[in-house]
Enzyme design. Sequence first.
Site, PDB file in Angstrom:
ATOM      1  N   GLU A 105       1.006  -1.146  -0.038  1.00 46.40           N
ATOM      2  CA  GLU A 105       0.111   0.142  -0.026  1.00 46.40           C
ATOM      3  C   GLU A 105       0.813   1.415   0.187  1.00 46.40           C
ATOM      4  OE1 GLU A 105      -3.681   0.200   0.011  1.00 46.40           O
ATOM      5  OE2 GLU A 105      -3.004  -1.868  -0.808  1.00 46.40           O
ATOM      6  N   SER A 380     -46.290 -18.875 -22.125  1.00 45.88           N
ATOM      7  CA  SER A 380     -47.386 -18.145 -22.715  1.00 45.88           C
ATOM      8  C   SER A 380     -47.581 -16.757 -22.184  1.00 45.88           C
ATOM      9  CB  SER A 380     -48.584 -18.883 -22.726  1.00 45.88           C
ATOM     10  OG  SER A 380     -48.526 -20.063 -23.385  1.00 45.88           O
TER      11      SER A 380
END
Length: 677
Positions: A105, A380
Amino acid sequence: MRPLGQLVLAWLKAMLRGIKSKKFKMALGIFLGSLLIILLTLPYMLGINPFAHISEEDLINRQQSMRVYDRYGNLAAMRSGVEERVRIPLSDIPQDVINAFLSSEDARFYQHIGVDVWRIGGAMIANLKSGSRGQGASTITQQLVKNSLLSTEKTYTRKLKEAILALMLERQYSKDDILSMYLNSSYFGRRAYGIEAAARAWFSKPASELTLSEGAMLVGILPAPNRYSPDKDQGTALKRRNRVIKTMLEKGKITQDEADAAIAQSLSVSPYTQVDEHYGYYIDEVLREAIQVLGISAEELLSGGYQIDTWLDPGMQSALENAVEQDANFPADRDGEPVQTAAVLADPQTGGIYAIVGGREYTVQRGLNRATQMKRQPGSAIKPILVYAPAIEYANYSPAHFVLDEEEDFAGYKPTNSGGTTSGWVTLRQSLAKSLNIPAVRVLSDIGINTGKMYASRVGISFESDDDHLALALGGFKKGVSPVQMLGAYMPFANGGRYIKPWLVRTITDAQGNVVYTCNHTGETVLSRETAYLMTDMLMDVTSTGTARVFGELGVAAAGKTGTVDYQGDGNKDAWMAAYTQKLCGVVWMGYDSGKALPEGAVGGNHPARLLAQLFARFGGSAVQGATPPGIVRVPLDKQAFNQHRWQIADDNQPAKDIIMEVFRMESAPGRPTESD
């Protein structure tokens, strides 16, 4: 062209010659003085008092829970990234773990003053070479400031504030104090803030017992725990852990043997079960939607003190959750596996989602929500969307339009009706109510596949590149649709023709009380009011006498459509019900995640329809159809002629039993129509 080095050298020589000039000295003095004034006043211009003290409480305990409010303004839920927060001294953290953080970091942490000028320069050069902004240069001090004191906005103003506050922090605290605050406040996933909580959440041990491999894994997931954690992707977490270890080796923090031993270790983490939560599925979707509209991470949202106002209706959500927990509302288990479900209820006038569930039970936060993340063939239930609405809107069809229900080969495609029977000439209304397949395919063939897809796309239905065939009329999609997509596609029938993408979040307010997001969904007109009215008039037959007649049997007024998908002739694998009134629109899906066949007899018209009918009985209201548009008329047709597939105006003196009332657009109605009531 002269080389860049020669140009710079020539410029320096010119500067040295010009420094003898009084005018130059005056200009340089003014410039340096102005620069000094700007530097001294810049913090105040940004709203920062450079002499103010920054407390540890502000730096490590700033995270605030996300609050979610229902449609009535009541607090419905709170979510936080915090499961456990235990602060420990730096001396309790193994040096290998500290070195892992520093190497990855901020390798120059103990050399810089809070802002690393050398690192900024290196990042700028790397970005210029690559033509991107991929390289960052934030120090651990800057990250601590950003996560605790600033918003997540990505602006140069925020970066300036970050740099100034980092310099202030370095003046007020020692390096070890800053590193300790950073490690005790960073978010590591699993709702754990700080290295101690992270060690217990991921490895069931205190931070003092973390190994090099375990510490490297925590460093690897730190930039985005929700994306890089082993819970999300074991492979990605492993690669990132190994990259951290190799960086430590390059920085001289470990030996080759230590690196090899750490990389050889398996990635083993403790099991993790999320806590149960009220309205869990709904809150999950609020979180996903808020992350998307704000463009921030889940961690930032969960800990940033945001207030989110939603369309959540607690009564409907609780009723829906209770309904899907009742075994009586579902087909019997098959092979010991319960049938799954997804359901959603919304306001068709605004598109606001009142209630949503993505499964029979809620077990894991931000887990699978079948209502939004699953696509299945709609059967459907797609016919009103892909076939009948575009036929009425674009091809001058009417509910009384006659269509032949006889077997036919449509260029190699031979659809059949459920049960294998045919009915000869039927009207659009009859075909829809009985969910006949052959007429639906015939109508789509007539109006054109592209016409049907064009309208369906406008109401949120998506297609794959090879979804280009007549089987689409029966729901034969390659992937399918989600329940929420289906919900949105039905709403235009209820609201007069507007498509509104379903949504949950109304407004978002940040921790400072600023409204940072307001939803302004107004919708887009996709159907005429006349077509929406005619479609609803037909779909009311489906719920009274058609495939969804369970609504009528329960005395529930609604319009809607069923959907059932056959499993290669061995049974049905998907069962759908979509229904709506002027007040409420809802969709229910039932099936197995694996796609295997449902128990015998399971269709959209039984369990899904019954579950939705029960909810509509409580919340659907009584008005199904809106006001009749001026262009719509009801026509009394002679029943005998109608049965012979002809339209003929009934005589004034004919008894009611010999008359069929049908609804038309005025311009296409037969004879001299009478205006609709």
